[in-house]
Write a protein that holds these residues in place. Structure first.
Motif, PDB file in Angstrom:
ATOM      1  N   TRP A 108       0.820  -1.212   0.000  1.00 43.71           N
ATOM      2  CA  TRP A 108       0.000   0.000   0.000  1.00 43.71           C
ATOM      3  C   TRP A 108       0.854   1.263   0.000  1.00 43.71           C
ATOM      4  CZ3 TRP A 108      -4.677   0.964  -1.447  1.00 43.71           C
ATOM      5  CH2 TRP A 108      -5.635  -0.051  -1.435  1.00 43.71           C
ATOM      6  N   MET A 109       2.060   1.181   0.551  1.00 46.33           N
ATOM      7  CA  MET A 109       2.953   2.333   0.462  1.00 46.33           C
ATOM      8  C   MET A 109       3.250   2.651  -1.001  1.00 46.33           C
ATOM      9  SD  MET A 109       6.842   2.901   1.960  1.00 46.33           S
ATOM     10  CE  MET A 109       6.345   2.884   3.692  1.00 46.33           C
ATOM     11  N   ALA A 110       3.504   1.613  -1.781  1.00 42.70           N
ATOM     12  CA  ALA A 110       3.772   1.807  -3.205  1.00 42.70           C
ATOM     13  C   ALA A 110       2.531   2.299  -3.943  1.00 42.70           C
ATOM     14  CB  ALA A 110       4.274   0.506  -3.822  1.00 42.70           C
ATOM     15  N   ILE A 111       1.372   1.701  -3.631  1.00 44.80           N
ATOM     16  CA  ILE A 111       0.128   2.094  -4.305  1.00 44.80           C
ATOM     17  C   ILE A 111      -0.202   3.563  -4.022  1.00 44.80           C
ATOM     18  CG2 ILE A 111      -2.381   1.744  -4.363  1.00 44.80           C
ATOM     19  CD1 ILE A 111      -1.781  -1.259  -3.820  1.00 44.80           C
ATOM     20  N   CYS A 112      -0.213   3.927  -2.738  1.00 44.03           N
ATOM     21  CA  CYS A 112      -0.533   5.314  -2.384  1.00 44.03           C
ATOM     22  C   CYS A 112       0.519   6.269  -2.928  1.00 44.03           C
ATOM     23  CB  CYS A 112      -0.626   5.449  -0.869  1.00 44.03           C
ATOM     24  SG  CYS A 112      -2.051   4.639  -0.128  1.00 44.03           S
ATOM     25  N   GLY A 113       1.785   5.849  -2.837  1.00 39.69           N
ATOM     26  CA  GLY A 113       2.857   6.699  -3.315  1.00 39.69           C
ATOM     27  C   GLY A 113       2.734   7.016  -4.788  1.00 39.69           C
ATOM     28  N   LEU A 114       2.356   6.020  -5.571  1.00 38.31           N
ATOM     29  CA  LEU A 114       2.201   6.221  -7.017  1.00 38.31           C
ATOM     30  C   LEU A 114       0.932   7.004  -7.352  1.00 38.31           C
ATOM     31  CD1 LEU A 114       3.349   2.698  -8.287  1.00 38.31           C
ATOM     32  CD2 LEU A 114       4.563   4.863  -8.581  1.00 38.31           C
ATOM     33  N   LEU A 115      -0.173   6.665  -6.690  1.00 37.44           N
ATOM     34  CA  LEU A 115      -1.442   7.331  -6.986  1.00 37.44           C
ATOM     35  C   LEU A 115      -1.371   8.826  -6.674  1.00 37.44           C
ATOM     36  CD1 LEU A 115      -4.149   4.793  -5.724  1.00 37.44           C
ATOM     37  CD2 LEU A 115      -3.635   5.439  -8.087  1.00 37.44           C
ATOM     38  N   TYR A 116      -0.638   9.175  -5.637  1.00 38.14           N
ATOM     39  CA  TYR A 116      -0.578  10.570  -5.198  1.00 38.14           C
ATOM     40  C   TYR A 116       0.652  11.306  -5.722  1.00 38.14           C
ATOM     41  CZ  TYR A 116      -4.551  10.406  -1.993  1.00 38.14           C
ATOM     42  OH  TYR A 116      -5.818  10.324  -1.457  1.00 38.14           O
ATOM     43  N   LEU A 117       1.367  10.715  -6.665  1.00 38.83           N
ATOM     44  CA  LEU A 117       2.544  11.395  -7.208  1.00 38.83           C
ATOM     45  C   LEU A 117       2.243  12.807  -7.730  1.00 38.83           C
ATOM     46  CD1 LEU A 117       4.843   8.858  -9.103  1.00 38.83           C
ATOM     47  CD2 LEU A 117       5.411  10.310  -7.156  1.00 38.83           C
ATOM     48  N   PRO A 118       1.059  13.036  -8.342  1.00 41.55           N
ATOM     49  CA  PRO A 118       0.772  14.404  -8.796  1.00 41.55           C
ATOM     50  C   PRO A 118       0.800  15.442  -7.678  1.00 41.55           C
ATOM     51  CG  PRO A 118      -0.721  12.856  -9.853  1.00 41.55           C
ATOM     52  CD  PRO A 118       0.035  12.080  -8.809  1.00 41.55           C
ATOM     53  N   THR A 119       0.643  15.006  -6.409  1.00 44.35           N
ATOM     54  CA  THR A 119       0.678  15.978  -5.311  1.00 44.35           C
ATOM     55  C   THR A 119       2.067  16.584  -5.138  1.00 44.35           C
ATOM     56  OG1 THR A 119       1.181  14.318  -3.591  1.00 44.35           O
ATOM     57  CG2 THR A 119      -1.143  14.716  -4.095  1.00 44.35           C
ATOM     58  N   MET A 120       3.076  15.996  -5.764  1.00 45.13           N
ATOM     59  CA  MET A 120       4.408  16.589  -5.717  1.00 45.13           C
ATOM     60  C   MET A 120       4.431  17.973  -6.377  1.00 45.13           C
ATOM     61  SD  MET A 120       6.377  14.349  -4.127  1.00 45.13           S
ATOM     62  CE  MET A 120       4.941  13.965  -3.117  1.00 45.13           C
ATOM     63  N   LEU A 121       3.423  18.228  -7.209  1.00 48.34           N
ATOM     64  CA  LEU A 121       3.330  19.513  -7.909  1.00 48.34           C
ATOM     65  C   LEU A 121       2.312  20.441  -7.263  1.00 48.34           C
ATOM     66  CD1 LEU A 121       3.356  18.154 -11.583  1.00 48.34           C
ATOM     67  CD2 LEU A 121       5.297  18.969 -10.234  1.00 48.34           C
ATOM     68  N   LEU A 122       1.674  19.984  -6.187  1.00 49.69           N
ATOM     69  CA  LEU A 122       0.621  20.744  -5.526  1.00 49.69           C
ATOM     70  C   LEU A 122       1.105  21.248  -4.167  1.00 49.69           C
ATOM     71  CD1 LEU A 122      -2.383  18.365  -6.319  1.00 49.69           C
ATOM     72  CD2 LEU A 122      -1.771  20.489  -7.504  1.00 49.69           C
ATOM     73  N   PRO A 123       0.321  22.075  -3.485  1.00 48.39           N
ATOM     74  CA  PRO A 123       0.707  22.515  -2.145  1.00 48.39           C
ATOM     75  C   PRO A 123       0.926  21.344  -1.196  1.00 48.39           C
ATOM     76  CG  PRO A 123      -1.070  23.883  -2.985  1.00 48.39           C
ATOM     77  CD  PRO A 123      -0.904  22.766  -3.962  1.00 48.39           C
ATOM     78  N   ARG A 124       1.692  21.590  -0.161  1.00 48.49           N
ATOM     79  CA  ARG A 124       2.094  20.555   0.798  1.00 48.49           C
ATOM     80  C   ARG A 124       0.912  19.780   1.367  1.00 48.49           C
ATOM     81  NH1 ARG A 124       4.238  23.803   4.264  1.00 48.49           N
ATOM     82  NH2 ARG A 124       2.472  23.885   5.688  1.00 48.49           N
ATOM     83  N   VAL A 125      -0.190  20.457   1.606  1.00 49.65           N
ATOM     84  CA  VAL A 125      -1.331  19.835   2.268  1.00 49.65           C
ATOM     85  C   VAL A 125      -1.855  18.641   1.478  1.00 49.65           C
ATOM     86  CG1 VAL A 125      -3.019  21.374   1.190  1.00 49.65           C
ATOM     87  CG2 VAL A 125      -3.553  20.285   3.367  1.00 49.65           C
ATOM     88  N   ALA A 126      -1.721  18.666   0.151  1.00 53.54           N
ATOM     89  CA  ALA A 126      -2.205  17.548  -0.660  1.00 53.54           C
ATOM     90  C   ALA A 126      -1.403  16.280  -0.377  1.00 53.54           C
ATOM     91  CB  ALA A 126      -2.127  17.918  -2.140  1.00 53.54           C
ATOM     92  N   ALA A 127      -0.097  16.411  -0.254  1.00 51.34           N
ATOM     93  CA  ALA A 127       0.738  15.255   0.071  1.00 51.34           C
ATOM     94  C   ALA A 127       0.483  14.771   1.496  1.00 51.34           C
ATOM     95  CB  ALA A 127       2.210  15.616  -0.109  1.00 51.34           C
ATOM     96  N   GLN A 128       0.170  15.715   2.394  1.00 52.24           N
ATOM     97  CA  GLN A 128      -0.172  15.337   3.763  1.00 52.24           C
ATOM     98  C   GLN A 128      -1.395  14.422   3.773  1.00 52.24           C
ATOM     99  OE1 GLN A 128       1.351  15.981   6.628  1.00 52.24           O
ATOM    100  NE2 GLN A 128       2.270  18.013   6.685  1.00 52.24           N
ATOM    101  N   ARG A 129      -2.336  14.684   2.910  1.00 63.10           N
ATOM    102  CA  ARG A 129      -3.550  13.850   2.839  1.00 63.10           C
ATOM    103  C   ARG A 129      -3.215  12.433   2.413  1.00 63.10           C
ATOM    104  NH1 ARG A 129      -6.790  18.602  -0.202  1.00 63.10           N
ATOM    105  NH2 ARG A 129      -7.439  19.802   1.638  1.00 63.10           N
ATOM    106  N   CYS A 130      -2.234  12.304   1.538  1.00 58.99           N
ATOM    107  CA  CYS A 130      -1.797  10.970   1.125  1.00 58.99           C
ATOM    108  C   CYS A 130      -1.247  10.197   2.320  1.00 58.99           C
ATOM    109  CB  CYS A 130      -0.738  11.083   0.026  1.00 58.99           C
ATOM    110  SG  CYS A 130       0.050   9.506  -0.404  1.00 58.99           S
ATOM    111  N   ILE A 131      -0.422  10.851   3.104  1.00 61.04           N
ATOM    112  CA  ILE A 131       0.171  10.186   4.262  1.00 61.04           C
ATOM    113  C   ILE A 131      -0.910   9.835   5.277  1.00 61.04           C
ATOM    114  CG2 ILE A 131       1.895  10.352   6.085  1.00 61.04           C
ATOM    115  CD1 ILE A 131       3.357  12.428   4.364  1.00 61.04           C
TER     116      ILE A 131
END
Length: 246
Positions: A16-39
């Motif tokens: 699931w770390m790999a799945i979530c990490g890949l699905l949320y890769l676009p958040t690398m281009l968005l504000p920090r809060v989007a990546a926080q939601r992935c975690i």
């Protein structure tokens, strides 16, 4: 059966770390809060896996001691789960973590994106100054800080070995309340190895220690409060395991 469940959970954990990490890769281009939601999502998935696969319940107590204002959460550190629980109870935590984690796929990427604070545990006074400077910036953004005063994972019930430099420096430089967080997580999820033992993991957020205490007053109080609460949780956890395992 415990060994099989443990291996299945490890597959769940990193799969699931790999799945979530890949699905949320676009958040690398968005504000920090989007990546926080992935975690945060991944943290909930970890808890679900513990329940479904390993028969491990997780409970977070003391939510009444949470605040929307920046504080320093100082927690016992038993296992990897300790790093993810803050994302469930805090909106935008900044965790002090060992710099080696930055080289892990997915985990390192999201740690960098969300501006965690990596440190060299064998560092010098310069390392400490860098850490404090970064902590000041995060606190100025309205973020709470997460630090593990023992510096590394320890076995439940082990003789405590608190490292006062980091938490004392934060206390002096930031003038923020310090909120102890006790746990018994190591009973079910040990610091090393893959074995997961059925039971109940509890995280307990304790009342805040006010800012302004000097080092000689702060460290004994913090250690006493953390150890007393964690030892109580260990007794509770062992009773649960005895009931489950017979």
């Amino acid at each position: 059966m415990t060994a099989l469940r443990s291996y299945l959970f490890v597959a769940w954990l990193y799969g699931w770390m790999a799945i979530c990490g890949l699905l949320y890769l676009p958040t690398m281009l968005l504000p920090r809060v989007a990546a926080q939601r992935c975690i945060r999502l991944y943290a909930h998935i970890i808890r679900l896996g513990l329940k479904l696969i390993c028969n491990i319940d997780t409970e977070i107590r003391g939510r009444e001691n949470l605040t929307n204002e920046p504080v320093i959460y100082a927690g016992k550190h038993h296992c990897m789960l300790d790093i993810f629980i803050p994302f469930i109870v805090c909106n935008d935590p900044a965790i002090i973590l060992k710099k080696e984690l930055l080289f892990y796929p997915f985990l390192g990427w999201y740690a960098l994106k969300t501006q965690m604070i990596p440190i060299d545990r064998a560092g010098t006074s310069k390392t400490l100054k860098t850490m404090v400077a970064a902590a000041k910036k995060r606190a100025a953004q309205g973020r709470s800080l997460i630090i593990f005063p023992e510096g590394t994972r320890t076995a439940p019930g082990a003789e405590p070995a608190y490292q006062p430099a980091g938490i004392s420096a934060f206390n002096k430089a930031l003038d923020l309340p310090i909120v102890p967080v006790a746990t018994n997580a190591g009973l079910c999820w040990p610091a090393k190895g893959t074995r997961r033992t059925a039971g109940k993991i509890v995280y307990e957020i304790l009342p805040a220690i006010p800012p302004g205490l000097d080092r000689k007053a702060l460290m004994p109080r913090l250690e006493a409060e953390l150890e007393t609460a964690s030892n109580r949780l260990l007794e509770e956890g062992r009773a649960v395991q005895k009931e489950i395992l017979g």
